[in-house]
Design an enzyme around this catalytic site. Structure first.
Site, PDB file in Angstrom:
ATOM      1  N   ARG A  79     -46.446  47.352  49.764  1.00 45.90           N
ATOM      2  CA  ARG A  79     -46.435  45.921  49.471  1.00 45.90           C
ATOM      3  C   ARG A  79     -46.879  45.621  48.039  1.00 45.90           C
ATOM      4  NH1 ARG A  79     -46.803  41.839  52.874  1.00 45.90           N
ATOM      5  NH2 ARG A  79     -47.635  43.150  54.516  1.00 45.90           N
TER       6      ARG A  79
ATOM      7  N   LEU B 184     -46.713  37.819  50.302  1.00 48.28           N
ATOM      8  CA  LEU B 184     -46.865  38.293  48.926  1.00 48.28           C
ATOM      9  C   LEU B 184     -48.271  38.854  48.726  1.00 48.28           C
ATOM     10  CD1 LEU B 184     -45.180  35.292  47.117  1.00 48.28           C
ATOM     11  CD2 LEU B 184     -44.306  37.635  47.217  1.00 48.28           C
TER      12      LEU B 184
ATOM     13  N   ASN C 254     -44.306  26.636  49.478  1.00 43.42           N
ATOM     14  CA  ASN C 254     -43.608  27.265  50.597  1.00 43.42           C
ATOM     15  C   ASN C 254     -43.156  26.200  51.588  1.00 43.42           C
ATOM     16  OD1 ASN C 254     -42.734  29.317  52.382  1.00 43.42           O
ATOM     17  ND2 ASN C 254     -44.717  29.389  53.419  1.00 43.42           N
ATOM     18  N   THR C 255     -41.958  26.385  52.138  1.00 42.32           N
ATOM     19  CA  THR C 255     -41.523  25.512  53.226  1.00 42.32           C
ATOM     20  C   THR C 255     -41.798  26.227  54.543  1.00 42.32           C
ATOM     21  OG1 THR C 255     -39.276  26.385  53.364  1.00 42.32           O
ATOM     22  CG2 THR C 255     -39.662  24.596  51.811  1.00 42.32           C
ATOM     23  N   HIS C 256     -42.139  25.450  55.563  1.00 42.96           N
ATOM     24  CA  HIS C 256     -42.484  26.078  56.846  1.00 42.96           C
ATOM     25  C   HIS C 256     -41.984  25.195  57.992  1.00 42.96           C
ATOM     26  CE1 HIS C 256     -44.664  28.795  59.441  1.00 42.96           C
ATOM     27  NE2 HIS C 256     -45.114  27.757  60.106  1.00 42.96           N
TER      28      HIS C 256
ATOM     29  N   SER D 214     -43.280  21.428  57.212  1.00 41.49           N
ATOM     30  CA  SER D 214     -44.322  21.252  56.195  1.00 41.49           C
ATOM     31  C   SER D 214     -43.904  21.904  54.894  1.00 41.49           C
ATOM     32  CB  SER D 214     -45.637  21.911  56.647  1.00 41.49           C
ATOM     33  OG  SER D 214     -46.068  21.421  57.893  1.00 41.49           O
TER      34      SER D 214
ATOM     35  N   ASP E 206     -51.367  29.917  49.338  1.00 37.03           N
ATOM     36  CA  ASP E 206     -52.661  30.515  48.988  1.00 37.03           C
ATOM     37  C   ASP E 206     -52.690  31.928  49.566  1.00 37.03           C
ATOM     38  OD1 ASP E 206     -53.253  30.301  51.653  1.00 37.03           O
ATOM     39  OD2 ASP E 206     -54.928  28.901  51.403  1.00 37.03           O
TER      40      ASP E 206
ATOM     41  N   GLY F 187     -53.823  33.053  52.315  1.00 36.10           N
ATOM     42  CA  GLY F 187     -53.743  33.177  53.764  1.00 36.10           C
ATOM     43  C   GLY F 187     -52.297  33.080  54.231  1.00 36.10           C
TER      44      GLY F 187
ATOM     45  N   ASP G  83     -49.840  30.762  55.568  1.00 40.47           N
ATOM     46  CA  ASP G  83     -49.511  29.337  55.757  1.00 40.47           C
ATOM     47  C   ASP G  83     -50.755  28.457  55.861  1.00 40.47           C
ATOM     48  OD1 ASP G  83     -46.755  29.948  55.750  1.00 40.47           O
ATOM     49  OD2 ASP G  83     -46.854  30.525  57.852  1.00 40.47           O
TER      50      ASP G  83
HETATM   51  C1  GAR Z   1     -36.716  27.911  57.066  1.00 39.95           C
HETATM   52  O1  GAR Z   1     -36.864  27.174  58.241  1.00 39.95           O
HETATM   53  C2  GAR Z   1     -38.068  28.246  56.476  1.00 39.95           C
HETATM   54  O2  GAR Z   1     -39.000  27.237  56.604  1.00 39.95           O
HETATM   55  C3  GAR Z   1     -38.456  29.424  57.314  1.00 39.95           C
HETATM   56  O3  GAR Z   1     -37.298  30.190  57.343  1.00 39.95           O
HETATM   57  C4  GAR Z   1     -36.163  29.311  57.366  1.00 39.95           C
HETATM   58  C5  GAR Z   1     -35.206  29.767  56.321  1.00 39.95           C
HETATM   59  O4  GAR Z   1     -33.958  29.162  56.516  1.00 39.95           O
HETATM   60  N1  GAR Z   1     -39.591  30.104  56.740  1.00 39.95           N
HETATM   61  C6  GAR Z   1     -40.580  30.592  57.476  1.00 39.95           C
HETATM   62  O5  GAR Z   1     -40.582  30.585  58.691  1.00 39.95           O
HETATM   63  C7  GAR Z   1     -41.692  31.198  56.671  1.00 39.95           C
HETATM   64  N2  GAR Z   1     -42.850  31.399  57.484  1.00 39.95           N
HETATM   65  P1  GAR Z   1     -32.817  29.264  55.408  1.00 39.95           P
HETATM   66  O6  GAR Z   1     -32.775  30.720  54.926  1.00 39.95           O
HETATM   67  O7  GAR Z   1     -31.557  28.867  56.110  1.00 39.95           O
HETATM   68  O8  GAR Z   1     -33.183  28.320  54.301  1.00 39.95           O
END
Ligand code: GAR
Length: 196
Positions: free
Chosen positions: A64, A92, A106-108, A135, A140, A142, A144
């Site tokens: 990693r 990361l 980050n999107t979650h 969200s 950071d 951690g 999420d």
């Molecule tokens: C998204 O829903 C994103 O939030 C999620 O993966 C999907 C990617 O979709 N990420 C996580 O779960 C990170 N913990 P995409 O490749 O179609 O944009």
């Protein structure tokens, strides 16, 4: 003009939405490079928009740190103002997060701090909740756990399966992500203040 690097692992549908938004002349940010940890399908969106891309293949958890160092050096080449993790399904190394903090978001697909981690939609289904959400956070060290920049609830509907629920969450994620990037670019959202 805010310059943005986007990191993905998968289909890149949220990346695509950001590329479409950023193609508008009046959008105050531009995606300058897309990176991935594998030959992700979503890299095709970068190509379609004429955006350069790079791949640093994930070598396994034992390596990693070296992987993160290579990813970081690729990002340095482009020196973006902001790094967006948009479905990057790898943790990361701390040194990479530290280098970009607080300019890495980050999107979650959950209403954090509910359901962190790689299986947020499945975990919400298994928990039997009536609503989950989407969200956008500052990354950071951690999983999420960073400061929340925007979030919105999404109802779990009768008959939902993981795929159907995720497909309803994603448009909300896209809207939040595009709005957060725009607000950062115009100075409405101060990332440094969000991590104080
Ligand atoms: C998204 O829903 C994103 O939030 C999620 O993966 C999907 C990617 O979709 N990420 C996580 O779960 C990170 N913990 P995409 O490749 O179609 O944009």
């Amino acid at each position: 003009m805010l310059t943005v690097a986007v990191l993905i692992s998968g289909a890149g549908s949220n990346l695509r939405a950001l590329l479409e938004a950023a193609a508008a002349a009046d959008f105050p940010a531009r995606v300058i490079v897309v990176g991935a940890d594998r030959e992700a399908d979503g890299l095709a969106h970068a190509e379609a928009f004429g955006i350069p891309s790079f791949v640093v293949p994930w070598p396994g958890a034992a390596e990693r740190e070296a992987w993160g160092a290579e990813l970081a050096s690729q990002l340095e080449v482009w020196n973006p103002d902001l790094v967006v993790l948009s479905g990057l399904m790898r943790l990361l190394p701390g040194a990479v997060v530290e280098r970009w903090s607080p300019r890495m978001i980050n999107t979650h697909p959950a209403y954090l701090p509910e359901f962190p981690g790689a299986h947020a939609v499945r975990d919400a289904m298994v928990a039997g909740v009536a609503e989950t959400g989407a969200s956008v956070i500052v990354v950071d060290d951690g999983v999420d756990t960073g400061p929340i920049l925007a979030q919105e609830r999404v109802a779990v509907l009768p008959g939902d399966d993981e795929h159907a629920l995720h497909e309803r969450i994603k448009p909300v994620e896209r809207r939040l992500l595009i709005d957060v990037v725009r607000r950062i670019a115009v100075g409405d959202l101060d990332l440094a203040a969000s991590v104080l």
